[in-house]
Motif scaffolding. Structure first.
Motif, mmCIF file in Angstrom:
data_model
loop_
_atom_site.group_PDB
_atom_site.id
_atom_site.type_symbol
_atom_site.label_atom_id
_atom_site.label_comp_id
_atom_site.label_asym_id
_atom_site.label_seq_id
_atom_site.Cartn_x
_atom_site.Cartn_y
_atom_site.Cartn_z
ATOM 1 N N ARG A 118 37.109 32.674 33.286
ATOM 2 C CA ARG A 118 36.377 33.511 34.241
ATOM 3 C C ARG A 118 37.342 34.415 35.013
ATOM 4 O O ARG A 118 37.075 35.598 35.226
ATOM 5 C CB ARG A 118 35.568 32.642 35.200
ATOM 6 C CG ARG A 118 34.394 31.938 34.528
ATOM 7 C CD ARG A 118 33.500 31.214 35.522
ATOM 8 N NE ARG A 118 34.174 30.176 36.282
ATOM 9 C CZ ARG A 118 34.370 28.922 35.865
ATOM 10 N NH1 ARG A 118 33.929 28.544 34.667
ATOM 11 N NH2 ARG A 118 34.977 28.048 36.640
ATOM 12 N N TYR A 119 38.479 33.864 35.423
ATOM 13 C CA TYR A 119 39.492 34.619 36.168
ATOM 14 C C TYR A 119 40.037 35.775 35.327
ATOM 15 O O TYR A 119 40.170 36.903 35.811
ATOM 16 C CB TYR A 119 40.610 33.662 36.573
ATOM 17 C CG TYR A 119 41.799 34.291 37.240
ATOM 18 C CD1 TYR A 119 41.750 34.675 38.577
ATOM 19 C CD2 TYR A 119 42.991 34.494 36.547
ATOM 20 C CE1 TYR A 119 42.847 35.244 39.211
ATOM 21 C CE2 TYR A 119 44.093 35.062 37.166
ATOM 22 C CZ TYR A 119 44.012 35.428 38.493
ATOM 23 O OH TYR A 119 45.106 35.997 39.111
ATOM 24 N N ALA A 120 40.343 35.491 34.083
ATOM 25 C CA ALA A 120 40.965 36.496 33.205
ATOM 26 C C ALA A 120 40.024 37.662 32.908
ATOM 27 O O ALA A 120 40.494 38.779 32.666
ATOM 28 C CB ALA A 120 41.424 35.839 31.903
ATOM 29 N N ARG A 121 38.721 37.432 32.959
ATOM 30 C CA ARG A 121 37.755 38.511 32.688
ATOM 31 C C ARG A 121 37.920 39.689 33.642
ATOM 32 O O ARG A 121 37.747 40.834 33.251
ATOM 33 C CB ARG A 121 36.326 37.981 32.785
ATOM 34 C CG ARG A 121 35.873 37.273 31.568
ATOM 35 C CD ARG A 121 34.399 36.885 31.659
ATOM 36 N NE ARG A 121 34.249 35.615 30.984
ATOM 37 C CZ ARG A 121 33.708 34.531 31.510
ATOM 38 N NH1 ARG A 121 33.204 34.554 32.717
ATOM 39 N NH2 ARG A 121 33.646 33.426 30.813
ATOM 40 N N ASP A 122 38.218 39.382 34.905
ATOM 41 C CA ASP A 122 38.345 40.426 35.928
ATOM 42 C C ASP A 122 39.775 40.566 36.443
ATOM 43 O O ASP A 122 39.986 41.081 37.541
ATOM 44 C CB ASP A 122 37.411 40.119 37.109
ATOM 45 C CG ASP A 122 35.962 40.074 36.700
ATOM 46 O OD1 ASP A 122 35.552 40.936 35.899
ATOM 47 O OD2 ASP A 122 35.241 39.170 37.168
ATOM 48 N N PHE A 123 40.737 40.123 35.670
ATOM 49 C CA PHE A 123 42.135 40.122 36.124
ATOM 50 C C PHE A 123 42.602 41.536 36.450
ATOM 51 O O PHE A 123 42.493 42.444 35.636
ATOM 52 C CB PHE A 123 43.034 39.505 35.049
ATOM 53 C CG PHE A 123 44.451 39.343 35.479
ATOM 54 C CD1 PHE A 123 44.787 38.439 36.466
ATOM 55 C CD2 PHE A 123 45.458 40.094 34.891
ATOM 56 C CE1 PHE A 123 46.110 38.281 36.862
ATOM 57 C CE2 PHE A 123 46.783 39.949 35.279
ATOM 58 C CZ PHE A 123 47.106 39.035 36.278
ATOM 59 N N ALA A 124 43.102 41.704 37.677
ATOM 60 C CA ALA A 124 43.490 43.042 38.136
ATOM 61 C C ALA A 124 44.951 43.132 38.557
ATOM 62 O O ALA A 124 45.363 44.153 39.113
ATOM 63 C CB ALA A 124 42.596 43.453 39.301
ATOM 64 N N ALA A 176 48.595 38.579 46.276
ATOM 65 C CA ALA A 176 49.421 38.306 45.098
ATOM 66 C C ALA A 176 50.488 39.385 44.971
ATOM 67 O O ALA A 176 50.205 40.572 45.125
ATOM 68 C CB ALA A 176 48.560 38.272 43.846
ATOM 69 N N GLY A 177 51.708 38.972 44.718
ATOM 70 C CA GLY A 177 52.814 39.904 44.558
ATOM 71 C C GLY A 177 53.595 40.169 45.829
ATOM 72 O O GLY A 177 54.682 40.740 45.784
ATOM 73 N N ASP A 178 53.076 39.757 46.983
ATOM 74 C CA ASP A 178 53.738 40.039 48.255
ATOM 75 C C ASP A 178 54.936 39.134 48.539
ATOM 76 O O ASP A 178 55.886 39.553 49.190
ATOM 77 C CB ASP A 178 52.752 39.907 49.429
ATOM 78 C CG ASP A 178 51.803 41.074 49.538
ATOM 79 O OD1 ASP A 178 52.038 42.109 48.890
ATOM 80 O OD2 ASP A 178 50.817 40.946 50.292
ATOM 81 N N ALA A 179 54.874 37.871 48.097
ATOM 82 C CA ALA A 179 55.894 36.899 48.501
ATOM 83 C C ALA A 179 56.172 35.907 47.384
ATOM 84 O O ALA A 179 55.348 35.683 46.498
ATOM 85 C CB ALA A 179 55.427 36.154 49.747
ATOM 86 N N LYS A 180 57.340 35.299 47.464
ATOM 87 C CA LYS A 180 57.700 34.189 46.597
ATOM 88 C C LYS A 180 57.338 32.913 47.344
ATOM 89 O O LYS A 180 57.706 32.748 48.512
ATOM 90 C CB LYS A 180 59.202 34.194 46.281
ATOM 91 C CG LYS A 180 59.644 35.448 45.548
ATOM 92 C CD LYS A 180 58.914 35.558 44.248
ATOM 93 C CE LYS A 180 59.158 36.882 43.567
ATOM 94 N NZ LYS A 180 58.247 37.077 42.452
ATOM 95 N N ILE A 181 56.610 32.014 46.700
ATOM 96 C CA ILE A 181 56.165 30.783 47.331
ATOM 97 C C ILE A 181 56.895 29.615 46.674
ATOM 98 O O ILE A 181 56.782 29.409 45.470
ATOM 99 C CB ILE A 181 54.641 30.590 47.189
ATOM 100 C CG1 ILE A 181 53.877 31.834 47.641
ATOM 101 C CG2 ILE A 181 54.193 29.339 47.933
ATOM 102 C CD1 ILE A 181 54.061 32.218 49.094
ATOM 103 N N LEU A 182 57.644 28.864 47.481
ATOM 104 C CA LEU A 182 58.391 27.701 47.002
ATOM 105 C C LEU A 182 57.761 26.479 47.655
ATOM 106 O O LEU A 182 57.703 26.393 48.885
ATOM 107 C CB LEU A 182 59.861 27.803 47.399
ATOM 108 C CG LEU A 182 60.698 28.889 46.734
ATOM 109 C CD1 LEU A 182 60.305 30.274 47.181
ATOM 110 C CD2 LEU A 182 62.159 28.655 47.032
ATOM 111 N N ARG A 183 57.305 25.539 46.837
ATOM 112 C CA ARG A 183 56.577 24.387 47.368
ATOM 113 C C ARG A 183 57.207 23.085 46.911
ATOM 114 O O ARG A 183 57.597 22.950 45.744
ATOM 115 C CB ARG A 183 55.126 24.444 46.913
ATOM 116 C CG ARG A 183 54.388 25.669 47.436
ATOM 117 C CD ARG A 183 52.961 25.699 47.002
ATOM 118 N NE ARG A 183 52.146 24.912 47.912
ATOM 119 C CZ ARG A 183 50.962 25.308 48.388
ATOM 120 N NH1 ARG A 183 50.455 26.458 48.029
ATOM 121 N NH2 ARG A 183 50.292 24.542 49.201
#
Length: 168
Positions: A16-22, A54-61
């Motif tokens: 479902r996510y990939a259908r509208d991936f932007a 998405a794309g704004d930051a690197k997230i380290l968890r």
């Protein structure tokens, strides 16, 4: 298409996510120059709580939002290769790592599951504020990171959604 098995729900959701991936045009660069070190707790949505996309930051968890050797290694790559010029260390309230000692975790896992974890350091956090200040200092003092790197920290309250600055 509907997938079966233990990951079927995830594969269905991805379809479902990939259908509208932007986001295909995003690069690996941190558009806002930010890296966030936070906990793996699923109540934390670091992008949304900081007003990012998405794309704004690197997230380290990791468990407890601790600045481990691997976090430092990753920050070196993020700074020199991926456009990071500021780091936010963000542990949170109601964290399991702040409610136990390493000894408690070793004992619990051994008693409940029969696994000897004594060779692991879980980096539990008896004093969350002190651990946060230690981790901020660890980043600032790391010889492979530039002195001009902006490093700050705050505790995210999982009950109110507020980020409480400790050192910023």
């Amino acid at each position: 298409m509907s997938y079966e098995g233990p990951f079927g729900d995830l594969l269905d959701a991805n379809e479902r996510y990939a259908r509208d991936f932007a986001d295909a045009g995003l690069t690996g660069q941190a558009a806002k120059g930010l890296a966030v070190v936070t906990c793996m707790d699923s109540r934390i949505d670091p992008l949304r709580l900081l007003g990012l996309e998405a794309g704004d930051a690197k997230i380290l968890r990791n468990a407890g939002a601790r600045v481990t050797d691997d976090v430092l290694r990753t920050l070196v790559l993020a700074v020199y290769l991926l456009g990071v010029d500021r780091v936010l260390v963000m542990p949170h309230t109601d964290c399991r790592m702040s409610k136990s000692t390493d000894e408690d975790v070793h004992r619990l896992v051994a008693e409940k599951y029969g696994v000897d974890t004594r060779s692991l350091d879980f980096h539990t956090v008896p004093d969350q504020r002190e651990a946060l200040l230690h981790d901020i200092t660890r980043i600032r003092a790391y010889p492979y990171l530039p002195r001009e790197l902006h490093v700050g920290g705050g505790v995210y309250d999982v009950h109110s959604g507020r980020l409480m600055p400790v050192e910023m």
